[in-house]
Design a protein around this motif. Structure first.
Motif, PDB file in Angstrom:
ATOM      1  N   SER A   7       0.942  -1.298   0.090  1.00  0.00           N
ATOM      2  CA  SER A   7       0.100  -0.075  -0.067  1.00  0.00           C
ATOM      3  C   SER A   7       0.782   1.324  -0.094  1.00  0.00           C
ATOM      4  CB  SER A   7      -0.877  -0.028   1.440  1.00  0.00           C
ATOM      5  OG  SER A   7      -1.845   1.047   1.198  1.00  0.00           O
ATOM      6  N   VAL A   8       0.440   2.357  -0.359  1.00  0.00           N
ATOM      7  CA  VAL A   8       0.951   3.695  -0.447  1.00  0.00           C
ATOM      8  C   VAL A   8       0.428   4.319   0.664  1.00  0.00           C
ATOM      9  CG1 VAL A   8       1.451   5.761  -1.639  1.00  0.00           C
ATOM     10  CG2 VAL A   8       1.541   3.424  -2.886  1.00  0.00           C
ATOM     11  N   ALA A  16       4.129  13.430   1.520  1.00  0.00           N
ATOM     12  CA  ALA A  16       4.983  12.553   0.909  1.00  0.00           C
ATOM     13  C   ALA A  16       4.308  11.335   0.825  1.00  0.00           C
ATOM     14  CB  ALA A  16       6.387  12.509   1.846  1.00  0.00           C
ATOM     15  N   ARG A  17       4.816  10.357  -0.225  1.00  0.00           N
ATOM     16  CA  ARG A  17       3.918   8.900  -0.372  1.00  0.00           C
ATOM     17  C   ARG A  17       5.185   7.816  -0.214  1.00  0.00           C
ATOM     18  NH1 ARG A  17      -0.672  10.135  -1.801  1.00  0.00           N
ATOM     19  NH2 ARG A  17      -1.434   8.362  -3.195  1.00  0.00           N
ATOM     20  N   THR A  18       4.809   6.950   0.353  1.00  0.00           N
ATOM     21  CA  THR A  18       5.806   5.701   0.695  1.00  0.00           C
ATOM     22  C   THR A  18       5.042   4.272   0.384  1.00  0.00           C
ATOM     23  OG1 THR A  18       6.926   7.003   2.330  1.00  0.00           O
ATOM     24  CG2 THR A  18       7.340   4.763   2.361  1.00  0.00           C
ATOM     25  N   GLU A  19       5.385   3.614  -0.320  1.00  0.00           N
ATOM     26  CA  GLU A  19       5.013   2.317  -0.456  1.00  0.00           C
ATOM     27  C   GLU A  19       5.819   1.421   0.609  1.00  0.00           C
ATOM     28  OE1 GLU A  19       4.579  -1.156  -3.872  1.00  0.00           O
ATOM     29  OE2 GLU A  19       5.453   0.542  -4.446  1.00  0.00           O
ATOM     30  N   ALA A  20       4.754   0.695   1.056  1.00  0.00           N
ATOM     31  CA  ALA A  20       5.317  -0.175   2.328  1.00  0.00           C
ATOM     32  C   ALA A  20       4.499  -1.453   2.356  1.00  0.00           C
ATOM     33  CB  ALA A  20       4.718   0.476   3.734  1.00  0.00           C
ATOM     34  N   GLU A  34       9.270   9.017   5.864  1.00  0.00           N
ATOM     35  CA  GLU A  34      10.580   9.061   5.583  1.00  0.00           C
ATOM     36  C   GLU A  34      11.072  10.422   5.246  1.00  0.00           C
ATOM     37  OE1 GLU A  34      10.991   6.230   2.425  1.00  0.00           O
ATOM     38  OE2 GLU A  34      10.558   4.657   3.837  1.00  0.00           O
ATOM     39  N   SER A  35      10.216  11.504   4.924  1.00  0.00           N
ATOM     40  CA  SER A  35      10.471  12.816   4.592  1.00  0.00           C
ATOM     41  C   SER A  35      10.566  13.436   5.657  1.00  0.00           C
ATOM     42  CB  SER A  35       9.236  13.376   3.448  1.00  0.00           C
ATOM     43  OG  SER A  35       9.639  14.489   3.018  1.00  0.00           O
ATOM     44  N   ALA A  54      -3.337   5.222   3.886  1.00  0.00           N
ATOM     45  CA  ALA A  54      -2.844   4.553   2.778  1.00  0.00           C
ATOM     46  C   ALA A  54      -3.875   4.240   1.721  1.00  0.00           C
ATOM     47  CB  ALA A  54      -2.449   3.133   3.149  1.00  0.00           C
ATOM     48  N   SER A  55      -3.470   3.845   0.548  1.00  0.00           N
ATOM     49  CA  SER A  55      -4.130   3.473  -0.583  1.00  0.00           C
ATOM     50  C   SER A  55      -4.989   2.180  -0.712  1.00  0.00           C
ATOM     51  CB  SER A  55      -3.349   3.620  -2.002  1.00  0.00           C
ATOM     52  OG  SER A  55      -2.350   2.694  -1.621  1.00  0.00           O
TER      53      SER A  55
END
Length: 71
Positions: A7-8, A16-20, A34-35, A54-55
């Motif tokens: 999910s993002v 900020a967007r992070t895939e996890a 992270e940003s 999340a997405s």
């Protein structure tokens, strides 16, 4: 039903967007951006960070289980 485990996460503070990768058997109640290093916590109505920001919602909720009881 196929469970989605990636999910993002979108930080509400900086965008900020992070895939996890999401765990399939537990809640994630803290997630550090992270940003900007803001520590995300679930909204009051949600079981985990993925359900709030999340997405894709967390795997236990995708399976209609209570995320807090999944672990």
């Amino acid at each position: 039903m196929e469970v989605i485990t990636r999910s993002v996460v979108a930080c509400p503070n900086c965008g900020a967007r992070t895939e996890a990768e999401m765990p399939t058997d537990a809640c994630v109640v803290f997630f550090e951006c992270e940003s900007c290093h803001t520590v995300l916590r679930p909204k009051a109505s949600d079981c985990c960070v993925f359900c709030s920001y999340a997405s894709v919602i967390c795997p236990p909720v995708q399976l209609r289980q209570d995320c807090r009881r999944a672990s």
